[in-house]
Design a protein around this motif. Structure first.
Motif, mmCIF file in Angstrom:
data_model
loop_
_atom_site.group_PDB
_atom_site.id
_atom_site.type_symbol
_atom_site.label_atom_id
_atom_site.label_comp_id
_atom_site.label_asym_id
_atom_site.label_seq_id
_atom_site.Cartn_x
_atom_site.Cartn_y
_atom_site.Cartn_z
ATOM 1 N N PRO A 134 -25.821 -6.571 -39.731
ATOM 2 C CA PRO A 134 -24.717 -6.780 -38.785
ATOM 3 C C PRO A 134 -24.228 -5.478 -38.165
ATOM 4 O O PRO A 134 -23.781 -5.454 -37.031
ATOM 5 C CB PRO A 134 -23.638 -7.437 -39.624
ATOM 6 N N GLY A 135 -24.302 -4.379 -38.884
ATOM 7 C CA GLY A 135 -23.887 -3.077 -38.369
ATOM 8 C C GLY A 135 -24.328 -1.997 -39.334
ATOM 9 O O GLY A 135 -24.532 -2.255 -40.522
ATOM 10 N N PHE A 136 -24.471 -0.800 -38.834
ATOM 11 C CA PHE A 136 -24.943 0.271 -39.705
ATOM 12 C C PHE A 136 -23.893 0.721 -40.697
ATOM 13 O O PHE A 136 -24.211 1.359 -41.686
ATOM 14 C CB PHE A 136 -25.423 1.446 -38.861
ATOM 15 N N GLU A 137 -22.637 0.401 -40.453
ATOM 16 C CA GLU A 137 -21.593 0.765 -41.410
ATOM 17 C C GLU A 137 -21.435 -0.292 -42.503
ATOM 18 O O GLU A 137 -20.694 -0.109 -43.453
ATOM 19 C CB GLU A 137 -20.260 0.975 -40.684
ATOM 20 N N SER A 138 -22.147 -1.401 -42.382
ATOM 21 C CA SER A 138 -22.063 -2.492 -43.349
ATOM 22 C C SER A 138 -22.776 -2.116 -44.642
ATOM 23 O O SER A 138 -23.769 -1.395 -44.643
ATOM 24 C CB SER A 138 -22.704 -3.753 -42.763
ATOM 25 N N THR A 139 -22.267 -2.625 -45.746
ATOM 26 C CA THR A 139 -22.927 -2.409 -47.036
ATOM 27 C C THR A 139 -23.911 -3.527 -47.355
ATOM 28 O O THR A 139 -24.556 -3.479 -48.389
ATOM 29 C CB THR A 139 -21.889 -2.322 -48.161
ATOM 30 N N ARG A 140 -24.017 -4.526 -46.493
ATOM 31 C CA ARG A 140 -24.918 -5.658 -46.725
ATOM 32 C C ARG A 140 -26.096 -5.622 -45.752
ATOM 33 O O ARG A 140 -26.461 -6.631 -45.166
ATOM 34 C CB ARG A 140 -24.155 -6.966 -46.594
ATOM 35 N N GLN A 141 -26.710 -4.469 -45.590
ATOM 36 C CA GLN A 141 -27.848 -4.356 -44.696
ATOM 37 C C GLN A 141 -29.073 -5.014 -45.323
ATOM 38 O O GLN A 141 -29.306 -4.924 -46.512
ATOM 39 C CB GLN A 141 -28.140 -2.901 -44.385
ATOM 40 N N LEU A 142 -29.847 -5.665 -44.506
ATOM 41 C CA LEU A 142 -31.103 -6.344 -44.838
ATOM 42 C C LEU A 142 -30.926 -7.568 -45.732
ATOM 43 O O LEU A 142 -31.900 -8.236 -46.048
ATOM 44 C CB LEU A 142 -32.111 -5.391 -45.485
ATOM 45 N N VAL A 143 -29.724 -7.885 -46.179
ATOM 46 C CA VAL A 143 -29.516 -9.062 -47.018
ATOM 47 C C VAL A 143 -28.539 -10.047 -46.391
ATOM 48 O O VAL A 143 -28.264 -11.078 -46.977
ATOM 49 C CB VAL A 143 -29.044 -8.677 -48.438
ATOM 50 N N SER A 144 -28.007 -9.732 -45.231
ATOM 51 C CA SER A 144 -27.086 -10.646 -44.556
ATOM 52 C C SER A 144 -27.868 -11.824 -44.003
ATOM 53 O O SER A 144 -29.078 -11.757 -43.825
ATOM 54 C CB SER A 144 -26.380 -9.929 -43.405
ATOM 55 N N PRO A 145 -27.174 -12.908 -43.701
ATOM 56 C CA PRO A 145 -27.883 -14.022 -43.055
ATOM 57 C C PRO A 145 -28.412 -13.586 -41.692
ATOM 58 O O PRO A 145 -27.946 -12.621 -41.102
ATOM 59 C CB PRO A 145 -26.824 -15.096 -42.907
ATOM 60 N N VAL A 146 -29.365 -14.327 -41.187
ATOM 61 C CA VAL A 146 -29.966 -14.012 -39.892
ATOM 62 C C VAL A 146 -28.883 -14.057 -38.835
ATOM 63 O O VAL A 146 -28.123 -15.012 -38.741
ATOM 64 C CB VAL A 146 -31.100 -14.998 -39.578
ATOM 65 N N SER A 147 -28.806 -13.000 -38.007
ATOM 66 C CA SER A 147 -27.661 -12.871 -37.110
ATOM 67 C C SER A 147 -27.658 -13.861 -35.959
ATOM 68 O O SER A 147 -26.657 -14.505 -35.755
ATOM 69 C CB SER A 147 -27.532 -11.424 -36.651
ATOM 70 N N PRO A 148 -28.717 -14.065 -35.143
ATOM 71 C CA PRO A 148 -28.600 -15.194 -34.220
ATOM 72 C C PRO A 148 -28.884 -16.469 -34.991
ATOM 73 O O PRO A 148 -29.896 -16.581 -35.670
ATOM 74 C CB PRO A 148 -29.654 -14.928 -33.162
ATOM 75 N N ASN A 149 -27.981 -17.386 -34.920
ATOM 76 C CA ASN A 149 -28.144 -18.645 -35.643
ATOM 77 C C ASN A 149 -29.417 -19.334 -35.162
ATOM 78 O O ASN A 149 -29.581 -19.571 -33.966
ATOM 79 C CB ASN A 149 -26.921 -19.534 -35.394
ATOM 80 N N PRO A 150 -30.355 -19.652 -36.076
ATOM 81 C CA PRO A 150 -31.604 -20.276 -35.641
ATOM 82 C C PRO A 150 -31.406 -21.615 -34.940
ATOM 83 O O PRO A 150 -32.288 -22.061 -34.216
ATOM 84 C CB PRO A 150 -32.388 -20.452 -36.935
ATOM 85 N N ALA A 151 -30.255 -22.242 -35.121
ATOM 86 C CA ALA A 151 -30.035 -23.530 -34.463
ATOM 87 C C ALA A 151 -29.874 -23.361 -32.955
ATOM 88 O O ALA A 151 -30.245 -24.255 -32.197
ATOM 89 C CB ALA A 151 -28.799 -24.199 -35.046
ATOM 90 N N ASN A 152 -29.335 -22.233 -32.506
ATOM 91 C CA ASN A 152 -29.154 -22.046 -31.065
ATOM 92 C C ASN A 152 -29.816 -20.763 -30.563
ATOM 93 O O ASN A 152 -29.373 -20.184 -29.587
ATOM 94 C CB ASN A 152 -27.666 -22.058 -30.702
#
Length: 90
Positions: A29-47
């Protein structure tokens, strides 16, 4: 044996690099985030549009290829060769 090792290593590094690039784009979600590479996929696959869906699918395929590809070359093929040798000598 050396050729199987390098094939497995090539699959692991190539598919791992591809997964890291796509996961960096779609799961950070951002480079300052501590959840890099483990966050949910950013564009929702439904749309998501077609290219985002292809990239998300490729990311999942590369992840599993990076895990199962070296396993095939490092464990399964040598085990099958040893089993074939054991059956031929018996």
């Amino acid at each position: 044996m050396a050729d199987e090792f390098i094939k497995g290593l090539g699959i692991f590094t190539g598919a791992g690099l591809g997964w890291l690039v796509l996961a960096g784009w779609y799961r950070t979600p951002g480079f300052e985030s501590t959840r890099q590479l483990v966050s949910p996929v950013s564009p929702n696959p439904a749309n998501a549009d077609l290219f985002n869906l292809l990239a998300i699918g490729l990311m999942d395929a590369l992840f599993w290829f990076a895990l199962l590809g070296p396993l095939a070359f490092w464990v399964l093929l040598p085990a099958l060769r040893q089993a074939r040798k054991a059956m031929d000598s018996a």
